[in-house]
Design an enzyme around this catalytic site. Structure first.
Site, PDB file in Angstrom:
ATOM      1  N   MET A 161       0.896  -1.218  -0.066  1.00  0.00           N
ATOM      2  CA  MET A 161      -0.036  -0.092   0.110  1.00  0.00           C
ATOM      3  C   MET A 161       1.076   1.309  -0.043  1.00  0.00           C
ATOM      4  SD  MET A 161      -2.827  -1.637   0.081  1.00  0.00           S
ATOM      5  CE  MET A 161      -3.858  -0.277  -0.119  1.00  0.00           C
ATOM      6  N   GLU A 172       0.862  -4.879   3.410  1.00  0.00           N
ATOM      7  CA  GLU A 172       1.849  -5.691   2.644  1.00  0.00           C
ATOM      8  C   GLU A 172       1.112  -7.054   2.392  1.00  0.00           C
ATOM      9  OE1 GLU A 172       6.265  -5.552   2.370  1.00  0.00           O
ATOM     10  OE2 GLU A 172       5.758  -4.845   4.250  1.00  0.00           O
ATOM     11  N   TYR A 231      -1.045   4.723   6.033  1.00  0.00           N
ATOM     12  CA  TYR A 231      -1.902   5.457   7.307  1.00  0.00           C
ATOM     13  C   TYR A 231      -2.274   6.885   6.592  1.00  0.00           C
ATOM     14  CZ  TYR A 231       0.291   2.014  10.665  1.00  0.00           C
ATOM     15  OH  TYR A 231       0.645   0.761  11.089  1.00  0.00           O
TER      16      TYR A 231
END
Length: 634
Positions: A19, A121, A23
């Site tokens: 990703m 991940e 966050y």
DNA sequence: ACGGTTGCCACT
DNA sequence: TAGTGGCAA
């Protein structure tokens, strides 16, 4: 140390999905005004503006780095938005990000084997899906290649050409390609589709690497970020590794990588090729040596595990500098907070995923008051995990006391704690096939066999956190008896709740299957022992003295254990939300009398894991707790 | 006052 | 085994 595994014969298609500044994306979804803005996520902000744990790409272009504090980021990028990580119980609370990660995993798991590698991940094994595509609808014309796949980066293809996308389309459907390359092309298309689905369904972008093994997929997943993917054809592996700095390879970012540079003069992975396997083994041991020899050649047989959930849960907090904890009261206070969160998380894991954690571990960092640079470490301690916030808090505190005792080595110096953490590990699935195994642990001659809970009646509804799953022990019938349900199976307890109906068994089929008998019995033994002890302490039965029973030497210890067991049977003791978990106790407590009734092959299995029970205990050799707890200073 | 807070693994 | 140490993001 890394261990080399043989590369499977057949070519695989492996993806690593990562990703982008995860966050930050989670916060941007919560507050869309942050989209496209320089943004960072910080935890805490009272000291120098808090520590950055994720930085948006807009902010990165200003030179904002993960290693900065909030204040520093503001200096470099005055317009940056700093979003704080939620705080609960005085510590950072990452649950928001954990559940966002789960959303992603759920989507990525749809096309093949999926392994959650971290909160943001995953690895995918897309070999089967790629083969299937190759058979049914192999890519054959550049025009039909899906847009996102056409934006792939193919290692070894000229990537800055103006014709890039055209080249990629051509590569993806080369009719003269190797079988391996065709599989990779299919993998790239599948990953592109998955990434689009992730974006559509979660609003998160991610990057990915597609290769023949995990190592290569991981190496390139971050090569073109954000929101892009990179493919590693076999033909480009050698050149790629030849110039790859050793430190970039996973596992070589630390001491091993430094040693390669300093001791062997190895700067790139390619440099490793000049060493024989024997030489590398001589330098670093058989396992690491072979592993190094293989990675230099792009070989990594590590399989993608089929696992969507984390293997452990941990909560921790640091107490830097002046915040260090210097008396047992403050340690207890913080430990209680950490345990509360941990308890909540393992309870959710049980309710939502039907998993049980078996081990509780406490870690701490400490220094002694006098010695400014004491090299000694606070030892970590663990014990069997008992469910329930109060129990976990008690046990964690005992583990701390034991660790502190070892740390201080009976010196009477003051101490300070700069970090504390508690971890729940050795997590097992609850078996779905309990009813068939139940038949083995029953019978009028074994009074201990009544407490086996029927997990097929565990409710599916995740909102039922903290609900009662097993019939509370104090409500159970104490007279052994046997009954049959409508399927003709015999059960050892007539409690209606514990004799599954057909409907309950149908539901139970949806629960995860467990591979071996051993784990099933291991699990069942917990409940079995709990009731047995309860009955003993109630004087309802006489305990059959098993072969492994106590010697004089540990009588005192055993008394302690017995007291704790009695406590377990208490309903709603103290801070418990419910005493529903009274059945979850020590694996090692299984009753020998029960074992004798099992088929020989199962007996043999069980013998292996019967061992002396080890409860957290504060062993104070010749001293008392107060002797090594310094007087509290405010 | 160490980027903090996770989490994983190998070795003994 | 429980405990240590290393690595990563």
């Amino acid at each position: 140390m890394p261990v080399a595994r043989p590369e499977p014969q057949e070519p695989r298609v492996i993806a690593h999905v990562d990703m982008d500044c995860f966050y930050v994306q989670v916060e941007q979804r919560r507050n869309p005004a942050l989209r496209g803005q320089p943004t960072a996520v910080v935890q805490y902000n009272d000291w120098k503006g808090g520590g950055l744990i994720a930085v948006s790409y807009e902010a990165r272009s200003f030179g904002v780095k993960r290693s900065m504090r909030g204040d520093e980021a503001k200096r470099v990028c005055p317009g940056i938005n700093l979003v704080q990580v939620p705080v609960a119980r005085g510590k950072a609370d990452l649950n928001l990000y954990r559940s966002a990660g789960s959303e992603v995993v759920a989507i990525l798991a749809s096309k093949g084997k999926c392994e959650r590698a971290s909160i943001d991940e995953v690895y995918l094994d897309l070999t089967d899906a790629a083969k299937q595509m190759l058979l049914q609808s192999p890519p054959d014309s550049p025009e039909e290649i899906f847009m996102e796949a056409a934006k792939s980066n193919i290692l070894g293809l000229p990537s800055d050409a103006s014709e890039k996308e055209k080249n990629v389309r051509a590569w993806l459907c080369r009719p003269d390609a190797d079988y391996e390359d065709k599989l990779l092309a299919c993998g790239a298309i599948i990953v592109a589709q998955l990434r689009v689905r992730v974006l559509e369904e979660t609003q998160f972008t991610c990057s990915a690497g597609i290769a023949h093994n995990k190592m290569l997929a991981k190496l390139v997943s971050g090569m073109h970020k954000p929101a892009q993917q990179t493919v590693v054809p076999s033909s480009s592996v050698q050149d790629f590794l030849a110039s790859l700095p050793v430190k970039k390879m996973k596992q070589l970012g630390g001491k091993l990588g430094s040693s390669l540079q300093d001791d062997l003069g190895v700067e790139t992975i390619g440099d490793l090729l000049s060493f024989t396997e024997e030489k590398l083994q001589e330098q670093y041991g058989v396992n690491t040596g072979t592993w190094l020899w293989k990675i230099a050649r792009g070989i990594s047989g590590e399989e993608v595990e089929d696992r969507l959930l984390p293997k452990s849960h941990g909560c921790g907090k640091t107490f830097p500098g002046p915040k260090a904890l210097k008396n047992s009261a403050s340690v207890k206070g913080w430990l209680d907070q950490l345990c509360e969160e941990l308890s909540e998380r393992i309870q959710s894991d049980l309710n939502q995923n039907k998993r049980i954690a078996q081990t509780l571990t406490l870690h701490a960092r400490a220094s002694k008051a006098n010695e400014r640079d004491s090299t000694k470490k606070f030892p970590s301690k663990s014990c069997p995990l008992r469910y329930g916030t109060g129990k976990i808090q008690e046990d964690a505190m005992k583990l701390f006391e034991s660790g502190l005792h070892d740390f201080l080595e009976s010196q009477n110096t003051g101490w300070s704690i700069t970090s504390l953490s508690v971890t729940a590990s050795k997590i097992f699935d609850i078996p779905s096939g309990t009813s068939s195994i139940l038949r083995y642990i029953k019978g009028p001659s074994s009074a201990a066999s009544q407490a086996i809970p029927d997990f097929s009646s565990v409710p599916e509804d995740p909102s039922l956190d903290n609900n009662v799953y097993a019939t509370p022990i104090h409500e159970e019938k104490c007279e052994p008896s046997t009954s049959e349900n409508e399927d003709g199976e015999r059960y050892s307890d007539i409690s209606a709740k514990q004799c599954p109906t057909s409907e309950e068994k149908r539901i139970s089929k949806k629960l995860p299957e467990v591979k071996g008998t051993s784990s099933i019995l291991k699990f069942l033994s917990r409940g079995q022992s709990a009731l047995h002890e309860k009955r003993k302490s109630d004087g309802l039965i006489c305990s059959p003295q098993g072969p492994g029973s106590s010697s004089e030497a540990n009588k005192a210890e055993e008394h302690n254990v017995a007291a704790q067991r009695a406590d377990r049977s208490n309903i709603n003791s103290g801070t418990e939300p419910s005493a529903s978990n009274a059945w979850m106790f020590n694996v090692e407590d299984i009753d020998p009398a029960v074992v004798e009734e099992l088929p020989p092959e199962i007996q043999r299995e069980i013998q292996g894991w019967i061992r002396p029970s080890k409860q957290p205990s504060t062993k104070r050799r010749g001293s008392t707790i107060s002797s090594y707890f310094p007087p509290a200073r405010s």
